[in-house]
Design a protein around this motif. Structure first.
Motif, PDB file in Angstrom:
ATOM      1  N   ASN A 722      44.391  47.221  30.010  1.00  0.00           N
ATOM      2  CA  ASN A 722      44.925  45.975  30.562  1.00  0.00           C
ATOM      3  C   ASN A 722      45.265  46.115  32.034  1.00  0.00           C
ATOM      4  O   ASN A 722      44.432  45.844  32.893  1.00  0.00           O
ATOM      5  N   HIS A 723      46.475  46.545  32.344  1.00  0.00           N
ATOM      6  CA  HIS A 723      46.936  46.502  33.731  1.00  0.00           C
ATOM      7  C   HIS A 723      45.977  47.138  34.739  1.00  0.00           C
ATOM      8  O   HIS A 723      45.667  46.540  35.775  1.00  0.00           O
ATOM      9  N   LEU A 724      45.546  48.358  34.476  1.00  0.00           N
ATOM     10  CA  LEU A 724      44.727  49.052  35.474  1.00  0.00           C
ATOM     11  C   LEU A 724      43.374  48.380  35.680  1.00  0.00           C
ATOM     12  O   LEU A 724      42.844  48.360  36.798  1.00  0.00           O
ATOM     13  N   THR A 725      42.803  47.830  34.608  1.00  0.00           N
ATOM     14  CA  THR A 725      41.537  47.113  34.748  1.00  0.00           C
ATOM     15  C   THR A 725      41.754  45.790  35.485  1.00  0.00           C
ATOM     16  O   THR A 725      40.948  45.409  36.348  1.00  0.00           O
ATOM     17  N   PHE A 726      42.846  45.084  35.180  1.00  0.00           N
ATOM     18  CA  PHE A 726      43.165  43.848  35.899  1.00  0.00           C
ATOM     19  C   PHE A 726      43.374  44.132  37.386  1.00  0.00           C
ATOM     20  O   PHE A 726      42.966  43.352  38.256  1.00  0.00           O
ATOM     21  N   PHE A 727      44.050  45.245  37.666  1.00  0.00           N
ATOM     22  CA  PHE A 727      44.318  45.691  39.033  1.00  0.00           C
ATOM     23  C   PHE A 727      43.013  45.808  39.836  1.00  0.00           C
ATOM     24  O   PHE A 727      42.909  45.354  40.978  1.00  0.00           O
ATOM     25  N   ILE A 728      41.985  46.376  39.206  1.00  0.00           N
ATOM     26  CA  ILE A 728      40.678  46.493  39.869  1.00  0.00           C
ATOM     27  C   ILE A 728      40.036  45.118  40.041  1.00  0.00           C
ATOM     28  O   ILE A 728      39.566  44.758  41.126  1.00  0.00           O
ATOM     29  N   TYR A 729      40.027  44.332  38.980  1.00  0.00           N
ATOM     30  CA  TYR A 729      39.403  43.008  39.015  1.00  0.00           C
ATOM     31  C   TYR A 729      40.001  42.122  40.122  1.00  0.00           C
ATOM     32  O   TYR A 729      39.272  41.498  40.905  1.00  0.00           O
ATOM     33  N   ILE A 730      41.327  42.047  40.176  1.00  0.00           N
ATOM     34  CA  ILE A 730      41.966  41.114  41.109  1.00  0.00           C
ATOM     35  C   ILE A 730      41.845  41.587  42.552  1.00  0.00           C
ATOM     36  O   ILE A 730      41.677  40.773  43.476  1.00  0.00           O
ATOM     37  N   HIS A 731      41.911  42.894  42.792  1.00  0.00           N
ATOM     38  CA  HIS A 731      41.666  43.381  44.151  1.00  0.00           C
ATOM     39  C   HIS A 731      40.276  42.984  44.627  1.00  0.00           C
ATOM     40  O   HIS A 731      40.086  42.573  45.775  1.00  0.00           O
ATOM     41  N   ILE A 734      40.351  39.130  45.417  1.00  0.00           N
ATOM     42  CA  ILE A 734      41.211  38.621  46.490  1.00  0.00           C
ATOM     43  C   ILE A 734      40.908  39.206  47.862  1.00  0.00           C
ATOM     44  O   ILE A 734      40.920  38.506  48.869  1.00  0.00           O
ATOM     45  N   PHE A 735      40.635  40.509  47.919  1.00  0.00           N
ATOM     46  CA  PHE A 735      40.566  41.189  49.204  1.00  0.00           C
ATOM     47  C   PHE A 735      39.136  41.555  49.609  1.00  0.00           C
ATOM     48  O   PHE A 735      38.278  41.770  48.745  1.00  0.00           O
ATOM     49  N   PRO A 736      38.891  41.687  50.924  1.00  0.00           N
ATOM     50  CA  PRO A 736      37.597  42.225  51.378  1.00  0.00           C
ATOM     51  C   PRO A 736      37.440  43.668  50.897  1.00  0.00           C
ATOM     52  O   PRO A 736      38.437  44.365  50.667  1.00  0.00           O
ATOM     53  N   PRO A 737      36.205  44.154  50.745  1.00  0.00           N
ATOM     54  CA  PRO A 737      35.979  45.517  50.206  1.00  0.00           C
ATOM     55  C   PRO A 737      36.725  46.623  50.937  1.00  0.00           C
ATOM     56  O   PRO A 737      37.076  47.632  50.326  1.00  0.00           O
TER      57      PRO A 737
END
Length: 1121
Positions: A722-731, A734-737
């Motif tokens: 959950n959290h760690l995968t969401f962390f990757i997805y949302i970065h 939202i953000f440039p590479p």
């Protein structure tokens, strides 16, 4: 009140601690006093408060952010912020230590190191506990004085570990969730609060959820400060709308995700709590973390002819002419062509539930409750049961099985292993592809009379449905035979057979029957499912994969409901995430272990839509639909970015006092967040609308562009699904590479003294317990020693306890050496033996320690930086005493300084004391750089190992002789009389060794080490016993860094004879020897010459023949005094 005191006392003594009991604490108390002193000093001096280079030093965008980070190196690391419903325990501390040590070493590398810490308060847990307390205060009074002290505590100590088996092989399963490890359950919330050492008269205050936010964060900060954590507390905050700045940040994040079409609205399956009336996400659960909905295909098996007892049970309760269906749920719709019967649990009570006036389903109550929230029943949440029927009474009922080749119908048969807690309690049977089904129908046919069935009901034709490479076209019969499964009671083998059958069938199977004959199973499966649904012979049904209980105590189900969800799993988004995790180009994320990488890939391949809103709990309101709150795993995906500017926004964790920028929460508009986080350029509109100064905006932009990307995220491995995968997805969204995270490190769980931590068994320790008991540095050493991989680590109290003594005595020794340096130590030129070996060993250990710190292998770093480094000192001290000389002052002072530096990462308080109060350095060791020393000299390293090994061998041989003598055996000399030691050193290597040198030369690679094939080749050469030790010596020398040409030319990297001569004074003293004679043995081992005496020796003893260069032999004898 007396009743409450009795209850409190009972709680305090209910569990006897299994942790270690200390006998003396004087040394520990001395160390802790020093730790407190420096913790206060570090906080006062703002040692752990790094800032980005200011826009005055380096004007904004005068160079690129990447160039700025290159010119001013940095490290930014975080861990999952802890949830504020209690104090931190040892498991939290283990995660903290990984960031803490990395930050400490980064500082020594000359980097600005940022380690911030926030406090998570979002979600159901706090609100659910507060609501329980409201009720308990009403029940028992403000101080719970109405509680009956005779009520016992319910202690749930034997919760079975969740199975790692997954029904759907296409999904990734976390091995253990945190919630699954929480085993203590007390009957009332006030009892739990009392167990947290909260005074009874204070507990009622926690009925207000906000009180939790005020009570626990300061304790968290206190405990981490006492631990010596290098945390920048200026950047701390609480989540939820309790902090209006963070609230604005979450609302911005959600708005942008919706604009990016990552957040959508629609019907989807979700774990749901009927009691709470809302989805129950991971952090809202007391049991079942990481459990998701499991979607089945439910089949409608219409009753053609009832068994007599079942017919009697429903008579008059189901309208004449209405259709009644047994409804099994299957994960394998593609196999339904092969149905031969349908199973029920004979002891299970089934309900007959009304779908409409003309349609009724036979299923369990649990299944009906799930279906009631999935649009299957007429009214949401309502399921009308018109009758009950026992499974045994249904046996013999004839039903129509959709798609089955047996068009005349199949029978309902008994199956003892059917569970009422899984699926619908009705199981359709396909013995061609299900080992369980095949084993059961064989058993039924054999024992038809016992089961009170007709044998032919269990003997309908089994036809091939799927062909697989390994098991042919009748997978189940093949595996049952192969694994020697004799009956349905062979559960272990059947579980293995099921896993094999499903995996091979799904991934490699080809359909050989039905409308989709020739298709791969993974292609045919959804087609068959849709065919059944379109024909009205099946429908979608979902339930939790395993049991899920909400924090409010509700047994959760699955609901199909309209909701806002994050569209994780959307193909283009998933593709980018998978490439980022794969990291083949080196531009992706470093996962530090293959297991973590595999875990991410598994989750990314099955994770999809995730409900991001709910109506109950604490949190931020969904900006466009404020009846909903953002759920706890959706407001905590990119908060690491918030850390970079938090101190500009507010001075306190609640956002009550403006920070450095002097701005209000209302000024932080979505456009301002976009600018600060490098998503847009600055415009006049942003300046005029926000009324924030250009300087303040530029300073915040600088902080973000400097500290981001996040260098390291540390968390437990249970957060990968959950959290760690969401962390990757949302970065990624939202953000440039350029600002995507660089590393994620997933830890195993922490055992305490080799056993699982558990409050109920007393094997439990909070961070405060740990530091109070052992002090910060000894605790930190034990955490470093606990382990570094994804496997579970182990905090050993003995390690902490032993290191209290080690640190204390080492400190005393350092003080003594510095104080008495002019009398206890020698000065002048260093000698080329003891001094040279010690200095070289120190240099080598400095480099080894650095290598392991860089690799974040802290257990190995500790081994070299403390244990091996003190061992080197001990050997130097002992060998100097044995040789009758003092240690060299310069080397001892160098050792003390290096020891302080090498330990500064792990034991910073001890190192600070040595640095400032023993060595009198001008400023804190927290700002000292890693020492630069020459690399270890392989020749001197080899000589040191030779000295140690030879000294040890001689001492061991003497001890062995003494034991023989004690047993009355003749050893050839008298131990009490003066002794002579003869050392036999070989002049050349034996000729037989050359072929093994050639073998090693061929098998050795500097990058990969020794080839695994070597052992087999040696075995074939027939000299394993004498060859293997020799090969191991060569391998050890090569691994230690000796030049291959020296090793393969059978040269020693040092002068053996000179080294032995240097050892003689020490050997004489250590072994109480009168004479030590050194003999250089000639080829063949029969003759030799005495070194230093020009004396030839013939007829040498047998020991001499065994000597080889680098491995001398020896003998003892008596001599005249």
């Amino acid at each position: 009140m007396a009743t409450v005191e009795a209850t409190a006392k009972a709680l305090e003594t209910a569990t006897i601690s299994k942790t270690k009991e200390l006998k003396g604490t004087e040394k520990r108390d001395t160390l802790i006093a020093i730790e407190k002193k420096y913790q206060t000093k570090w906080q006062e001096d703002g040692v752990f408060q790094p800032n980005a280079p200011s826009t005055t030093e380096v004007p904004l965008h005068s160079i690129s952010p990447a160039e700025l980070r290159a010119q001013h190196p940095k490290f930014f690391g975080t861990m999952a912020y802890p949830y504020m419903n209690g104090t931190l325990h040892a498991g939290h501390t283990f995660c903290v230590s990984k960031i803490e040590f990395t930050a400490g070493f980064s500082r020594m590398q000359g980097k600005r190191a940022l380690f911030p810490m926030g406090f998570h308060c979002t979600g159901m847990p706090i609100k659910a506990c507060a609501d329980k307390l409201i009720n308990e205060v009403k029940m028992f009074g403000q101080n719970f004085e109405g509680y009956n002290e005779d009520e016992v505590l319910e202690d749930k100590t034997n919760i079975p570990a969740p199975t790692t088996h997954h029904e759907d092989v296409t999904k990734f399963t976390a091995k253990k969730g945190k919630a699954a490890s929480k085993v203590v359950k007390m009957k009332y919330q006030f009892q739990i609060m009392r167990a947290l050492s909260i005074p009874v008269e204070e507990i009622h205050k926690f009925a207000d959820p906000q009180h939790w936010l005020e009570y626990f964060p300061p304790l968290c900060k206190r405990d981490l400060t006492n631990f010596g954590a290098r945390i920048d507390w200026r950047r701390s905050f609480v989540t939820t709308d309790a902090n209006p700045y963070y609230d604005a940040f979450v609302r911005w994040q959600m708005n942008r995700l919706r604009e990016l079409k990552k957040i959508k609205f629609g019907k989807r399956y979700t774990i749901y709590s009927p009691k709470d009336g809302q989805p129950c996400m991971d952090h809202d659960r007391s049991e079942g973390e990481a459990v998701g909905p499991q979607e089945y295909t439910a089949l409608k098996l219409r009753v053609k002819e009832w068994a007599p007892d079942a017919e009697a049970a429903i008579k008059g309760k189901v309208p004449a002419g209405a259709d009644v269906f047994f409804v099994p749920a299957t994960l394998r719709p593609e196999t339904m062509y092969g149905q031969t019967c349908c199973f029920v649990g004979p002891k299970i009570k089934y309900g007959v539930f009304k779908i409409s006036e003309k349609e009724f389903y036979v299923i369990t109550d649990r299944a009906a409750r799930n279906m009631a929230f999935q649009g299957i029943f007429p009214k949401n949440g309502v399921y009308e049961k018109v009758a009950e029927v026992l499974g045994a009474d249904c046996v013999g009922t004839l039903v129509n099985a959709p798609l089955s080749i047996h068009k005349q119908g199949v029978r309902i048969l008994p199956m003892e292993s059917v569970l009422p807690t899984k699926g619908t309690g009705v199981v359709t049977s396909v013995p061609s592809d299900s080992p369980d089904d095949y084993a059961t129908v064989i058993d039924l046919a054999k024992k038809a009379d016992y089961y009170k069935i007709k044998k032919e009901w269990a003997e309908l034709e089994i036809v091939p449905i799927i062909k697989t490479p390994s098991y042919g076209d009748l997978t189940a019969p093949f595996l049952v035979k192969k694994l020697k499964i004799a009956s349905p009671k062979d559960t272990k083998q059947l579980e293995e057979a099921k896993e094999l059958a499903y995996k091979e069938g799904f991934y490699q199977g080809i359909m050989v029957f039905g409308d989709f004959k020739g298709d791969k199973v993974e292609i045919a499966k959804p087609k068959v499912r849709q065919q059944l649904i379109d024909a009205g012979e099946g429908f979608a049904y979902s339930e939790p994969e395993r049991k899920v209980v909400s924090r409010s105590g509700d047994d959760c189900c699955v609901a199909l409901m309209d909701q806002w969800y994050l569209d994780y799993g959307e193909e283009s988004w998933k593709k980018v995430a998978l490439k980022f995790v794969d990291n083949t180009d080196g531009k992706g994320i470093n996962t530090y272990s293959q297991e973590t990488k595999n875990g991410f890939e598994g989750v990314l391949n099955w994770l999809n839509q995730w409900a991001c809103a709910r109506t109950y709990g604490l949190g931020s309101k969904l900006p466009w639909d404020p009846q909903f709150l953002v759920e706890s795993l959706s407001d905590s995906t990119i908060y690491m970015a918030y850390y970079t500017i938090a101190h500009f926004l507010h001075k306190d964790i609640y956002g009550k006092t403006p920070g450095l920028a002097g701005i209000s929460p209302e000024q932080m508009t979505d456009e301002v967040w976009d600018y600060v986080f490098a998503r847009r350029d600055l415009s006049d509109g942003i300046l005029s609308d926000s009324k924030i100064s250009k300087k303040a905006l530029g300073s915040m932009r600088r902080e973000f562009e400097y500290w981001y990307p996040l260098d390291l995220r540390v968390s437990g491995k249970d957060l990968i699904p959950n959290h760690l995968t969401f962390f990757i997805y949302i970065h990624i969204a939202i953000f440039p590479p350029e600002y995507w995270p660089k590393g994620v490190r997933a830890n195993g769980h922490l055992l305490l003294n080799g056993e699982k931590m558990s409050k109920s068994t007393g094997n439990f320790m909070t961070l405060d317990d740990m530091v109070s008991k052992y002090g910060a540095d000894a605790s930190r050493i034990a955490l470093a020693d606990a382990g570094d991989g994804v496997a579970d680590a182990n905090f050993e109290e003995d390690v902490a306890d032993n290191n209290v003594l080690r640190l204390f005595t080492l400190r005393e020794w350092c003080e003594e050496m510095v104080r008495d340096q002019d009398t206890a130590l020698r000065s002048g030129p260093k000698n080329d033996f003891h001094d040279a070996l010690f200095e070289n060993e120190m240099n080598a250990i400095v480099h080894e320690s650095c290598r392991h710190y860089e690799a974040t292998d802290y257990k190995l770093a500790l081994k070299y930086a403390l244990y091996d480094f003190t061992s080197a000192r001990d050997f130097y001290r002992e060998s100097s005493v044995a040789a009758g000389i003092k240690m060299h002052k310069d080397l001892v002072l160098q050792y003390i300084e290096l020891q302080a530096l090498l330990l500064a990462v792990i034991a910073p308080h001890w190192s600070e004391y040595i640095w400032l109060e023993v060595l009198h350095k001008p400023s804190t060791i927290q700002n000292a750089l890693w020492p630069i020393v020459p690399a270890g000299n392989p020749a001197l390293t080899a000589a040191r190992e030779y000295v140690r090994a030879t000294s040890s061998n001689i001492t061991s041989a003497e001890a062995a002789q003494q034991k023989k003598k004690a047993k009355g055996k003749d050893i050839g000399y008298d131990l009490k009389k003066p002794k002579k030691l003869t050392i036999f050193a070989a002049a050349t290597f034996p000729a037989w060794q050359q072929k093994y040198v050639d073998l090693v030369k061929e098998a050795w690679s500097p990058e990969k080490g020794m080839s695994k094939e070597v052992n087999g080749k040696i075995a074939k050469m027939g000299e394993m016993k004498k060859a293997m030790p020799f090969v191991k010596i060569l391998e050890k020398r090569l691994s230690a860094g000796e030049k291959p040409e020296v090793v393969f030319d059978r040269q020693l990297g040092f002068d053996e004879i000179q080294t032995l001569n240097n050892m003689i004074p020490g050997l004489k003293k250590a072994a109480s020897l009168s004479v030590v004679e050194l003999v250089l043995v000639s080829e063949g081992g029969k003759t030799g010459s005495v070194i230093g005496g020009d004396k030839e020796v013939t007829e040498l003893p047998p020991q001499a023949e065994s000597a080889v260069p680098g491995a001398p032999t020896f003998s003892f004898e008596n001599v005249e005094a």
